[in-house]
Design an enzyme around this catalytic site. Structure first.
Site, PDB file in Angstrom:
ATOM      1  N   ASN A  74      46.861 -32.160 -13.523  1.00  7.63           N
ATOM      2  CA  ASN A  74      46.572 -30.948 -14.289  1.00  7.63           C
ATOM      3  C   ASN A  74      46.159 -31.277 -15.713  1.00  7.63           C
ATOM      4  OD1 ASN A  74      47.233 -29.364 -12.109  1.00  7.63           O
ATOM      5  ND2 ASN A  74      49.202 -28.678 -12.913  1.00  7.63           N
ATOM      6  N   ARG A 434      33.881 -25.807  -9.757  1.00 10.18           N
ATOM      7  CA  ARG A 434      34.125 -27.030 -10.531  1.00 10.18           C
ATOM      8  C   ARG A 434      34.848 -28.097  -9.718  1.00 10.18           C
ATOM      9  NH1 ARG A 434      36.890 -24.994 -14.674  1.00 10.18           N
ATOM     10  NH2 ARG A 434      35.065 -24.587 -15.956  1.00 10.18           N
ATOM     11  N   HIS A 464      32.907 -15.754  -6.720  1.00 15.25           N
ATOM     12  CA  HIS A 464      34.295 -16.155  -6.511  1.00 15.25           C
ATOM     13  C   HIS A 464      34.988 -15.261  -5.481  1.00 15.25           C
ATOM     14  CE1 HIS A 464      38.538 -17.001  -7.996  1.00 15.25           C
ATOM     15  NE2 HIS A 464      38.034 -18.210  -7.873  1.00 15.25           N
ATOM     16  N   ARG A 593      51.123 -16.801 -13.460  1.00 16.97           N
ATOM     17  CA  ARG A 593      51.413 -18.204 -13.160  1.00 16.97           C
ATOM     18  C   ARG A 593      51.160 -19.126 -14.336  1.00 16.97           C
ATOM     19  NH1 ARG A 593      47.351 -20.841  -9.284  1.00 16.97           N
ATOM     20  NH2 ARG A 593      46.381 -21.527 -11.229  1.00 16.97           N
TER      21      ARG A 593
END
Length: 714
Positions: A74, A434, A464, A593
């Site tokens: 991440n 991406r 999306h 989140r």
């Protein structure tokens, strides 16, 4: 504030002006920077919550190591995308990166400060907790200074046979400039003494290690004296680096890693073929501008200065680490070590009762909608729908959006079979997903070769939305069957991401999805949809309208409530609508989140807003919006987060759940458990910090994911 929406095929109607909140002394205006948290710092705080999973002694040991790898991965992406974009803004003189008003340069400094602290904590966890615990379980990384003679002989043989042939040393001198070091690749800078056969003695060389080589090498049991013994590739290279420079002395060998800007820049309006343009740009991703330098803690200052100078980075961009320069590589132990006792217990995803008998999905959907909650329930019914459509002689057409699918996707395979069987197959492939661009180029080519029609969506807007449409000839005429989801058509992600999918034969939903596909493949005004909300047209204004309607109800003294689950919340129009609703007294519960720019608990502004985040075994990915709506209880599932990019610059959908039984399921599985979680939930404070929830004395522990796992799986 001016309406921020971009010009599109059909300009959306202006947002209705909301009643202004009563001004109160000491209460800031709703566009005041003090009411917004810096989004990028908020995203870093999400990674802190992931790191807390690695620190949790209550989790299985190899799962803790896996979370450490997730944290590292991440952070890599954060630098590749977020930090690189922020540096671009600084270079072109953008003063502020967001509504919080923090200058871009100051934000970069704060990011460096927080990220350095997180990295230090990650290596502390590795060195003081996780590695000793692995050792105690007989899983060992053999330290270079303590190799037995047998291990040393085996390592030398392995280096000569498997490593040396693919290494290319580059000495630094006028004819050998500093090489283009691969993004996130393992490299070494070496100090040398002596002269070579040509009389050269630059004193410094760089060695890049190809990605084709595994970073952890298993030592045979009979050599190591036991199972689960590994040697890091970096240790193997360091030990034998001198073999690359015969006749010279390697006096130092220091690993380093460069993270680079990984955004692809393609002017979509100025290219004839987006696929070819992206394919041409992909190789450059590995060689963008440097944004971070990682070195081992033993690397001498002169070498660090050399690397910083060659990468044009400053000391704020330098990360000295007391261990491997890529923590994510250690996470491969998770798959290399067969120790089920050190991992989460496996489970068998459930199947809704109406699907257990098997048979025709078309017949099942004719009787009513089916809701799927992944990963607790299987993704197989979605694949089965495409497969049955491919084989059914009455199916005429299949249309699907593809954002991320994974390698060897059974969904793509079924679409290929359908195209070869003569079905009219249309795939809207988002080439700009991406880090999946190369894979999507490959699948688009494969589908096209099979005879499918391939389009790449709308210039300037990522597609999306998650939609699948099957058109079938039946006795009463043509009938449409639809799948709408919050997550991608990716079978592996469906095992670890929490997402919702709705299978339906509702005629109005079918008409809406059909109209959206026509919009994506053709030209025309935005369609008037009967069921769905669509970004960038109706979703943004509808969200604000639904929030403002709850505020109006509260001001009138009637019941009102808002609950939502999203991955990110940063759109200023939505945040200000939530602030207005809170000022009107609406109870608002948000499960966010990751990135959250809203500041809860501010007196006079957001006192009734609670924001929490749940981080656990599965990645929370479903988006659910619930509004009281005068007792109507309107509930939507969506592919869109409450962020400007999703609501204004992407093609997204939000679809209502109308069946009361399924609506109850969504509430009981996706909202209520997360709002009651006291084990894996974190509450956002007004100052931007997150506090982990713990059971009160005498209170039973409640884990949302554990509850749903127990409820739905076998």
């Amino acid at each position: 504030m001016p309406d921020p929406r971009l010009t599109s095929l059909e300009a959306p109607a202006p947002l209705s002006p909301a009643p202004p909140a009563q001004a109160r002394e000491g209460v800031p205006a709703l566009d005041s920077p003090s009411l917004y948290l810096p989004g990028l710092l908020s995203l870093l705080e999400f990674n802190r919550r992931v790191l807390a999973q690695a620190a949790d002694p209550g989790l299985p040991l190899l799962e803790r190591l896996r979370f450490l790898g997730i944290f590292s991965s991440n952070l890599d992406e954060f630098f590749e995308v977020r930090v690189s974009g922020l540096r671009q803004q600084v270079r072109v003189g953008v003063r502020s990166a967001g509504p919080d008003g923090m200058p871009a340069g100051e934000l970069l400094r704060r990011i460096s400060e927080v990220a350095h602290g997180l990295v230090a904590e990650a290596y502390r966890l590795l060195g003081t907790q996780i590695m000793p615990a692995l050792e105690a379980e007989g899983i060992r990384l053999l330290d270079r200074g303590h190799w037995s003679p047998a291990v040393m002989r085996w390592v030398r043989s392995h280096f000569a046979a498997e490593v040396l042939p693919v290494l290319t040393p580059v000495a630094l001198d006028p004819s050998h400039p500093f090489p283009q070091v691969l993004n996130k690749g393992l490299s070494f800078v070496a100090s040398l003494e002596g002269q070579d056969a040509f009389g050269r003695s630059s004193g410094v060389a760089v060695v890049q290690v190809p990605r084709s080589l595994p970073r952890l090498v298993r030592v045979p049991d009979e050599v190591a004296g036991g199972p689960h013994r590994f040697v890091p590739l970096s240790a193997i290279v360091e030990e034998h680096l001198g073999d690359l420079f015969p006749g010279m002395e390697a006096t130092g060998c220091f690993p380093f890693r460069i993270t680079r800007d990984s955004e692809l820049w393609v002017d979509e309006e100025d290219v004839d073929n987006l696929l070819q343009a992206l394919a041409g740009e992909l190789p450059r991703r590995n060689y963008g501008a440097a944004v971070r330098l990682e070195v081992g803690e033993a690397c001498p200052n002169e070498m660090v200065s050399l690397l910083l100078a060659r990468t044009e980075l400053g000391h704020d961009d330098l990360y000295r680490v007391p261990g491997p320069v890529n923590l994510n590589r250690l996470a491969s132990l998770y798959t290399l070590v067969e120790r089920p006792d050190l991992k989460f217990a496996p489970f068998e995803p459930g199947v809704p009762a109406r699907l257990k008998a098997g048979g025709s999905l078309f017949e099942v959907l004719q009787q009513g909608d089916v809701l799927l909650h992944h990963p607790y329930e299987a993704f197989a019914p979605v694949i089965d729908l495409v497969r049955q459509a491919a084989a059914d002689p009455d199916v005429l057409a299949i249309k699907q959006t593809l954002y991320r699918t994974g390698h060897d996707s059974p969904v793509v395979a079924a679409l290929v079979d359908a195209a070869r069987a003569g079905k009219d197959v249309t795939a809207v492939v988002e080439l700009r997903a991406r880090f999946d661009e190369a894979q999507n180029i490959e699948l688009a080519t494969r589908l096209q070769q099979a005879g499918a029609s391939i389009v790449y969506g709308i210039v300037g807007y990522k597609t999306h939305a998650k939609m699948l449409l099957v058109v079938r000839r039946e006795a009463g005429g043509l009938r449409r069957y639809v799948h709408l989801g919050t997550g991608n058509y990716h079978t592996l992600n469906a095992r670890v991401y929490t997402d919702l999918g709705l299978l339906t034969a509702d005629p109005q939903a079918g008409e809406d999805v059909h109209a959206l596909f026509n919009q994506l493949t053709g030209l025309g005004k935005a369609p008037q949809l009967k069921r769905l909300l669509q970004a960038p047209f109706t979703l943004h204004s509808s969200l604000v309208g639904l929030i403002d309607a709850e505020a109006a109800e509260a001001r009138a003294g009637r019941p009102a409530r808002i609950e939502a689950r999203v991955n990110g919340l940063s759109d200023t129009w939505v945040i200000q609508a939530l602030y207005r609703a809170s000022q009107a007294g609406v109870p608002i519960d948000l499960v966010v989140r990751g990135l959250c720019a809203l500041r809860p608990g501010v007196p006079g502004v957001s006192e009734t807003i609670r924001v929490r985040s749940v981080v656990g075994r599965f990645l929370e990915h479903a988006r659910v919006y619930r509004f009281h709506a005068r007792g109507e209880d309107r509930l939507f599932c969506s592919s869109a987060d409450w962020m400007e990019r999703n609501l204004l610059r992407r093609v997204e959908t939000a679809f209502p759940v109308l069946d009361d039984r399924l609506k109850h399921r969504v509430i009981e599985e996706c909202l209520r458990p997360h709002l009651q979680d006291n084990v894996q939930a974190w509450d956002l404070q007004a100052d931007g910090t997150w506090v982990r929830c713990r059971p009160a004395p005498g209170e039973a522990p409640r884990s949302a994911q554990a509850q749903v796992l127990q409820r739905l799986t076998r």
